[in-house]
Design an enzyme around this catalytic site. Structure first.
Site, PDB file in Angstrom:
ATOM      1  N   LYS A 173     -19.125 -16.934   2.091  1.00  0.00           N
ATOM      2  CA  LYS A 173     -20.589 -16.904   2.139  1.00  0.00           C
ATOM      3  C   LYS A 173     -21.232 -16.337   0.895  1.00  0.00           C
ATOM      4  O   LYS A 173     -20.789 -15.318   0.362  1.00  0.00           O
ATOM      5  CB  LYS A 173     -21.027 -16.061   3.336  1.00  0.00           C
ATOM      6  CG  LYS A 173     -20.685 -16.727   4.638  1.00  0.00           C
ATOM      7  CD  LYS A 173     -21.084 -15.856   5.792  1.00  0.00           C
ATOM      8  CE  LYS A 173     -20.924 -16.624   7.096  1.00  0.00           C
ATOM      9  NZ  LYS A 173     -21.148 -15.766   8.243  1.00  0.00           N
TER      10      LYS A 173
ATOM     11  N   GLY B 224     -13.857  -4.031   0.379  1.00  0.00           N
ATOM     12  CA  GLY B 224     -15.259  -3.589   0.431  1.00  0.00           C
ATOM     13  C   GLY B 224     -15.545  -2.507  -0.592  1.00  0.00           C
ATOM     14  O   GLY B 224     -16.603  -2.497  -1.229  1.00  0.00           O
TER      15      GLY B 224
ATOM     16  N   ARG C 104       0.821  -1.220   0.000  1.00  0.00           N
ATOM     17  CA  ARG C 104       0.000   0.000   0.000  1.00  0.00           C
ATOM     18  C   ARG C 104       0.848   1.260   0.000  1.00  0.00           C
ATOM     19  O   ARG C 104       0.452   2.267  -0.594  1.00  0.00           O
ATOM     20  CB  ARG C 104      -0.922   0.011   1.211  1.00  0.00           C
ATOM     21  CG  ARG C 104      -2.037  -0.996   1.054  1.00  0.00           C
ATOM     22  CD  ARG C 104      -2.794  -1.143   2.343  1.00  0.00           C
ATOM     23  NE  ARG C 104      -3.973  -1.955   2.147  1.00  0.00           N
ATOM     24  CZ  ARG C 104      -4.644  -2.499   3.137  1.00  0.00           C
ATOM     25  NH1 ARG C 104      -4.276  -2.309   4.382  1.00  0.00           N
ATOM     26  NH2 ARG C 104      -5.712  -3.214   2.886  1.00  0.00           N
TER      27      ARG C 104
ATOM     28  N   GLY D 108     -10.209  -8.922  -0.510  1.00  0.00           N
ATOM     29  CA  GLY D 108      -9.093  -9.225   0.374  1.00  0.00           C
ATOM     30  C   GLY D 108      -8.443 -10.575   0.177  1.00  0.00           C
ATOM     31  O   GLY D 108      -7.229 -10.659  -0.032  1.00  0.00           O
TER      32      GLY D 108
HETATM   33  P1  AMP Z   1     -14.516 -14.136   1.845  1.00  0.00           P
HETATM   34  O1  AMP Z   1     -13.972 -13.136   2.826  1.00  0.00           O
HETATM   35  O2  AMP Z   1     -15.999 -14.262   1.865  1.00  0.00           O
HETATM   36  O3  AMP Z   1     -13.942 -13.941   0.468  1.00  0.00           O
HETATM   37  O4  AMP Z   1     -14.025 -15.558   2.379  1.00  0.00           O
HETATM   38  C1  AMP Z   1     -12.678 -15.947   2.389  1.00  0.00           C
HETATM   39  C2  AMP Z   1     -12.516 -17.115   3.312  1.00  0.00           C
HETATM   40  O5  AMP Z   1     -13.302 -18.200   2.859  1.00  0.00           O
HETATM   41  C3  AMP Z   1     -11.096 -17.623   3.371  1.00  0.00           C
HETATM   42  O6  AMP Z   1     -10.570 -17.360   4.642  1.00  0.00           O
HETATM   43  C4  AMP Z   1     -11.222 -19.122   3.112  1.00  0.00           C
HETATM   44  O7  AMP Z   1     -10.476 -19.903   3.994  1.00  0.00           O
HETATM   45  C5  AMP Z   1     -12.696 -19.376   3.323  1.00  0.00           C
HETATM   46  N1  AMP Z   1     -13.134 -20.564   2.582  1.00  0.00           N
HETATM   47  C6  AMP Z   1     -12.912 -20.858   1.295  1.00  0.00           C
HETATM   48  N2  AMP Z   1     -13.417 -22.066   0.984  1.00  0.00           N
HETATM   49  C7  AMP Z   1     -13.975 -22.552   2.098  1.00  0.00           C
HETATM   50  C8  AMP Z   1     -14.649 -23.758   2.423  1.00  0.00           C
HETATM   51  N3  AMP Z   1     -14.852 -24.712   1.507  1.00  0.00           N
HETATM   52  N4  AMP Z   1     -15.086 -23.929   3.689  1.00  0.00           N
HETATM   53  C9  AMP Z   1     -14.878 -22.972   4.626  1.00  0.00           C
HETATM   54  N5  AMP Z   1     -14.250 -21.800   4.386  1.00  0.00           N
HETATM   55  C10 AMP Z   1     -13.807 -21.591   3.137  1.00  0.00           C
END
Ligand code: AMP
Length: 397
Positions: free
Chosen positions: A198, A377, A35, A354
């Site tokens: 999610k 974000g 950054r 991120g």
């Molecule tokens: P996000 O911030 O929504 O992009 O989520 C990223 C996080 O999702 C990372 O820390 C990953 O470890 C987690 N992740 C990816 N695949 C899976 C999975 N199959 N089960 C649980 N967590 C996951």
């Protein structure tokens, strides 16, 4: 609207909102200075134009001014090394010292202000506080894309005090150019890879992308909500039971928009959430009780790689597995490699959000993709079509 390239900085003091929210280790050494390095061209442009520079940033979430760990004084040396120049420091971002030091700035000199978030007024967008910051300078430059979606004092409110002397720095300009180019002028086929935890946090962006893209690849934790919604067996994989209808809606919308939606074909499963877990590989919809899917399997990797290699434009947001653990990183790593490869043959690739940025850095491929966004974000909100307050404040007359 003013522009950093044609503005006359001669004898002007420019206050730049930068993003120096960098990680430090226990010895206060910077572990990732991306950054800071990103803002160097903006600073150098102003200095070479005969101006002086006042840098302001937040770092972390300090509870009070006594939170010395989050002081920006720890990073002075590093910035100084990168710019090959001495950096002055004001140990309060407003107040007498900041006023005196900024007034005495000579051409080519640089002053760093203490952490803006030592004042709650920063995040509250307090107008008096904004005015005090504004009074330190003649011109305002916003170069912190990562906080452009927040209407804070230094990112948004301050701009009104510079009706004819406000502009974006190169970091924000590059962000907007790259994202706009991708969303408005994408060469087809356009593939979006959405991963991460999610589906609920990605629903708006997916809906917004559907009319623009040709392929939607789903991976990561959100996969299993889709598979469950389709009636598959997901064992104890991550799932949002209250979002099954959302998954159904996305599948329907994809069809209506003629978007090919690809879910993983197979899953690498673990008997607990750890790198020491026992593993097995199954079809994505046949995961036994007691097992959770933590990465995509080889058939999915092959299929997704093929789609990526046939794409002219790729947007990647979110890992396709728990890439933080060595045992479950292969899917994410192979996606990163495929994206880098197709970029080398002329396709455009944008990595944002991120965790996919962390992944592309982990595999040392950041230089091999077209663009790595600095905003998590902020990037998502901008792509969702939300007018970011920090962007609007500069664009507004
Ligand atoms: P996000 O911030 O929504 O992009 O989520 C990223 C996080 O999702 C990372 O820390 C990953 O470890 C987690 N992740 C990816 N695949 C899976 C999975 N199959 N089960 C649980 N967590 C996951």
């Amino acid at each position: 609207m003013q522009n950093i390239d044609n503005y006359d900085f001669n004898n002007k003091r420019a206050i730049i909102r930068v993003d120096f929210n960098v990680p430090l280790d226990d010895n206060f050494s910077i572990t990732d200075d991306t950054r800071i390095r990103a803002t160097i061209p903006t600073i150098e442009k102003i200095i070479s134009g005969g101006g002086s520079v006042i840098l302001m940033s937040h770092r972390g979430r300090p509870k009070s001014k006594d939170d010395v760990k989050l002081s920006l004084k720890h990073i002075i040396k590093h910035i100084s090394k990168l710019l090959n120049k001495e950096i002055q420091f004001a140990d309060d971002c407003i107040g007498e010292q900041a006023v005196t030091k900024s007034k005495e700035l000579k051409k080519g000199e640089i002053l760093l202000l203490e952490n803006l978030r030592f004042y709650v007024e920063e995040e509250k967008g307090n107008i008096e506080f904004s005015k005090k910051l504004a009074n330190l300078a003649d011109v305002y430059v916003n170069d912190a894309f990562g906080t452009a979606h927040r209407a804070h004092a230094s990112t948004t409110i301050i701009a009104q005090f510079f009706p004819n002397d406000k502009m974006f720095g190169y970091v924000i300009e590059n962000e907007l150019n790259n994202i706009d180019n991708m969303l408005l002028k994408a060469k087809k086929p356009f593939t979006a890879i959405m991963g991460g935890a999610k589906v609920s946090s990605k629903i708006t962006i997916i809906k917004r992308l559907l009319p623009k893209i040709d392929n939607l690849i789903i991976g990561g934790g959100m996969t299993y909500t889709f598979i469950k919604a389709k009636g598959g067996k997901i064992g104890s994989s991550m799932v949002e039971d209250d979002k099954l209808d959302m998954a159904v809606e996305i599948m329907k919308l994809a069809e209506e928009n003629n978007v090919s939606l690809y879910l993983p074909i197979d899953s690498l499963n673990a008997d607990n959430f750890s790198n020491d877990a026992n593993t097995n590989q199954t079809d994505i919809d046949k995961i036994e009780n007691g097992w959770m899917g933590l990465d995509i399997g080889q058939k999915s990797i092959d299929k997704f790689t093929e789609i990526i290699k046939n794409s002219q434009t790729i947007l990647w947001n979110g890992p396709v597995g728990v890439f933080e653990m060595g045992k479950f990183e292969n899917g994410t790593k192979q996606m990163a490699i495929a994206i880098a490869e197709v970029t080398s043959t002329g396709s455009f690739s944008l990595i944002g959000g991120g965790d996919s940025v962390a992944a592309i850095n982990k595999y040392n491929l950041a230089e091999k993709v077209s663009y790595v966004s600095t905003g998590g974000g902020a990037l998502l909100e901008y792509m969702e079509g939300i007018e970011l307050p920090g962007i609007k404040a500069i664009r507004d007359k």
